[in-house]
Scaffold this active site. Structure first.
Site, PDB file in Angstrom:
ATOM      1  N   GLY A  44      40.316  35.476  33.981  1.00  0.00           N
ATOM      2  CA  GLY A  44      40.637  34.755  35.194  1.00  0.00           C
ATOM      3  C   GLY A  44      41.398  35.630  36.182  1.00  0.00           C
ATOM      4  CB  SER A  45      43.557  34.694  38.983  1.00  0.00           C
ATOM      5  OG  SER A  45      42.536  33.974  39.634  1.00  0.00           O
TER       6      SER A  45
END
EC number: 3.4.16.4
Length: 635
Positions: A327-328
């Protein structure tokens, strides 16, 4: 008249017959005597050494003496794996007249399930050499010992031996990191040094116990004893003492490990904490855990089946084998790659309308904030976790440069020094996809990689390691679990440590760290609620990993999804920013956004390590996470 004369006895003839018979009898007697004397001479003279040795073996027996297994301690001297006295049931097959009858009697006396009878037969055949005792059962209780003692005369070749058995005081908390020992199986037996493992019934199966088996095991000894006709020991004639295994001191902190386990609260997930300067693993937890002591004595079929069929997979070590989209959390690494490759500058901005489009493509790759963040520079892109910025950056970098720079941080590789069973996870590339699917790499897949989705998968250990390297401004450390083996300290820098990461301008590290600090302290930071009241500078990045893909115009609604289809929550952080003492990665499966759940756990771990005079209030933290769940948007 002639007939009567023929019937008269002839003394000369009878004497002649008698002499012939006597001669034959004498020859036979002398032949038998000669044969007997020859056999005696052969046995006494020619075969003297052979039968003398056999006789000695019947009277004198050599018994192996298993070594004491080394102990395992945490960094502060807390005992994590010990040896406690116990009684084991063993059998020497060569001393048993009727094996099936003996095993049947044992099952009856010990009141064991019928399935144990077959298990006893299998174990009775697992030994290293003739007259070597096979372990049938461990950790006998007093009642079982009493029954065996009363019926000892019916059980030739069966003994109850006092031995030391491995025991883990905090089994569930330490299960995945320490691993466990178990009975030596047939496959392992075929590959073992029979001399070194003589008399040994247990071997390391997983974790530290498996990786450091050679150091922990030691060297077997032996003793020569005199026995009676029944095989009972009369006296000891000589002894070579075994060499005990070496004690191992780990880098783990028992208190921090226990806190991480409590913070996860039985949810599926993992927390890994590393000391950035040294690579020492301070905590490495995978939940849910399991009682590793069950495997030492031999877990029963029902209990093992329950563990295997548990949907939460308690036997699965998520810390080193769990594969998750990052993810981020990878955005700071990607920003650094963009700076190093000259694709962006710290002050370059983009306008975010809420989506990104590839040239000549109508598809919109959306930002998590549907109306966009407006003007976004590098630091703000990290603080607000803007997707559009990283779509554009990933497209400009291309998958080849992304793969190269992210591999330098350890993604897609085994990063640990002494981590048994670690997975490489996956850092995708053109070559990988061609080999895996026989398909080319598409630009849209590069955009997915740019926000930590798509094919990219990491382990919690990899993410914590990359965070530690980032905290060190590119200086690589190799994560390790052992700090000392016996009296020998492990070297500060391990021989297999990867090369350091260098960038053109050191000031760029500060700009990356500034964006990560704003995640927690900035007014737009995705984890700003977690940063309230921070007493030190902390740099972090939240992440949300999709479990399944949404359609282009669909919106994510956790309440409408089955719990196991919800997003994973991730967070990575290090602190203090100016002098990092701890780097943490947190992954909580199906918990939603990383900024609302995982960030709190990372903050609690850092508080516990840096503010040692305070004990984190786990219950208060859980309430804060529950209140925070719907109040902070972002990923």
């Amino acid at each position: 008249m002639r007939k009567n004369r023929d019937n008269l006895k002839s003394p000369e003839q009878e004497l002649r017959i008698f002499r012939v018979r006597a001669l034959l009898a004498a020859v036979l007697v002398f032949a038998m005597t000669g044969l007997l004397m020859g056999r005696l001479a052969y046995l006494q003279v020619v075969q003297h050494e052979l039968y003398s040795t056999r006789s000695e073996k019947n009277r004198v027996r050599v018994e192996p003496l298993p070594p004491t297994r080394g102990l395992i301690y945490d960094r502060n001297g807390v005992l994590l794996a010990e040896n406690r006295p116990t009684y084991n049931l063993t059998l020497v097959r060569e001393r048993v007249d009727d094996l099936d009858a003996t095993l049947g009697l044992l099952v009856e006396l010990l009141e064991l399930p019928e399935e144990e009878a077959e298990a006893f037969r299998v174990r009775s055949r697992q030994r290293q050499r003739p007259f070597q005792p096979a372990l049938l059962m461990s950790d006998l209780d007093e009642e079982q010992i009493a029954r065996l003692s009363v019926n000892r005369h019916l059980l030739p070749g069966v003994e109850v031996e006092a031995q030391l058995l491995r025991y883990y005081p905090d089994a569930e908390v330490m299960a995945h990191a320490l691993g466990y020992v178990g009975r030596i199986n047939a496959e392992e037996l075929a590959n073992l040094d029979t001399g070194r493992y003589a008399g040994t019934h247990f071997i390391g199966k997983t974790g530290v116990e498996r990786f450091y088996e050679d150091q922990l095991h030691g060297q077997a000894g032996l003793r020569k004893v005199e026995t009676n006709a029944r095989g009972r020991v009369l006296r000891e004639l000589g002894r070579t003492d075994p060499v005990p295994g070496q004690n191992i001191t780990l880098t783990l902190d028992h208190g921090l490990q226990k806190l991480a386990y409590e913070l996860l609260d039985g949810r599926r997930g993992s927390i890994v904490a590393i000391a950035p300067r040294t690579g020492e693993i301070l905590a490495m937890v995978s939940t849910p855990g399991f009682d590793s002591n069950q495997f030492v004595t031999g877990i029963d079929v029902a209990s093992y089946r329950a563990l295997q069929e548990n949907l939460d997979l308690p036997l699965y070590n998520r810390a080193i084998r769990g594969h998750y989209p990052p993810g981020s959390t990878i955005k700071p690494f990607l920003a650094l790659a963009g700076l190093a490759e000259g694709v962006i500058t710290p002050d370059r901005t983009i306008n975010d309308p809420g989506f990104y489009q590839l040239p000549n493509d109508t598809r919109r790759y959306r930002n998590w904030l549907r109306w966009g963040h407006g003007r976004v520079d590098m630091e703000r892109s990290i603080a607000v976790s803007n997707n559009t910025y990283y779509y554009a950056l990933a497209y400009d970098l291309g998958i080849d440069r992304i793969h190269e720079t992210m591999s330098a941080f350890g993604f897609g590789k085994r990063v640990g020094h002494d981590i048994f069973g670690e997975s490489t996870a996956l850092m995708p590339s053109r070559e990988w996809k061609r080999g895996r699917f026989n398909q080319p790499w598409y630009p849209g897949e590069t955009l997915s990689v740019g926000i930590g989705q798509g094919y990219w998968q990491v382990t919690p250990l990899q993410l914590a390691t990359a965070t530690a390297v980032l905290a060190n401004r590119g200086e690589w450390v190799k994560p390790r679990l052992a700090s000392r083996i016996g009296d020998e300290e492990l070297p500060a820098r391990l021989a297999d440590t990867p090369s350091d990461i260098e960038i053109p301008h050191d000031a760029w590290w500060d700009r990356i760290f500034s964006g990560m600090e704003k995640v927690l302290t900035g007014h737009e930071g995705t984890a700003r609620r977690t940063g309230v009241g921070l007493e030190y500078r902390m740099a972090g990045k939240s992440g949300t990993a999709q479990v399944f893909s949404l359609g282009q115009d669909q919106r994510y609604n956790a309440e409408e999804l089955a719990e196991r289809l919800r997003d994973h929550a991730l967070f990575m952080a290090f602190a203090p920013t100016e002098d990092p003492q701890i780097a943490v990665s947190v992954i909580v499966e199906n918990a939603g956004g990383g900024s609302t759940h995982a960030a709190h756990l990372a903050r609690a771990m850092s508080d516990a390590w840096l503010l040692k005079d305070r004990e984190p209030d786990v219950e208060e933290l859980r309430e804060a996470m529950a209140d925070d769940g719907s109040q902070v948007a972002g990923n």
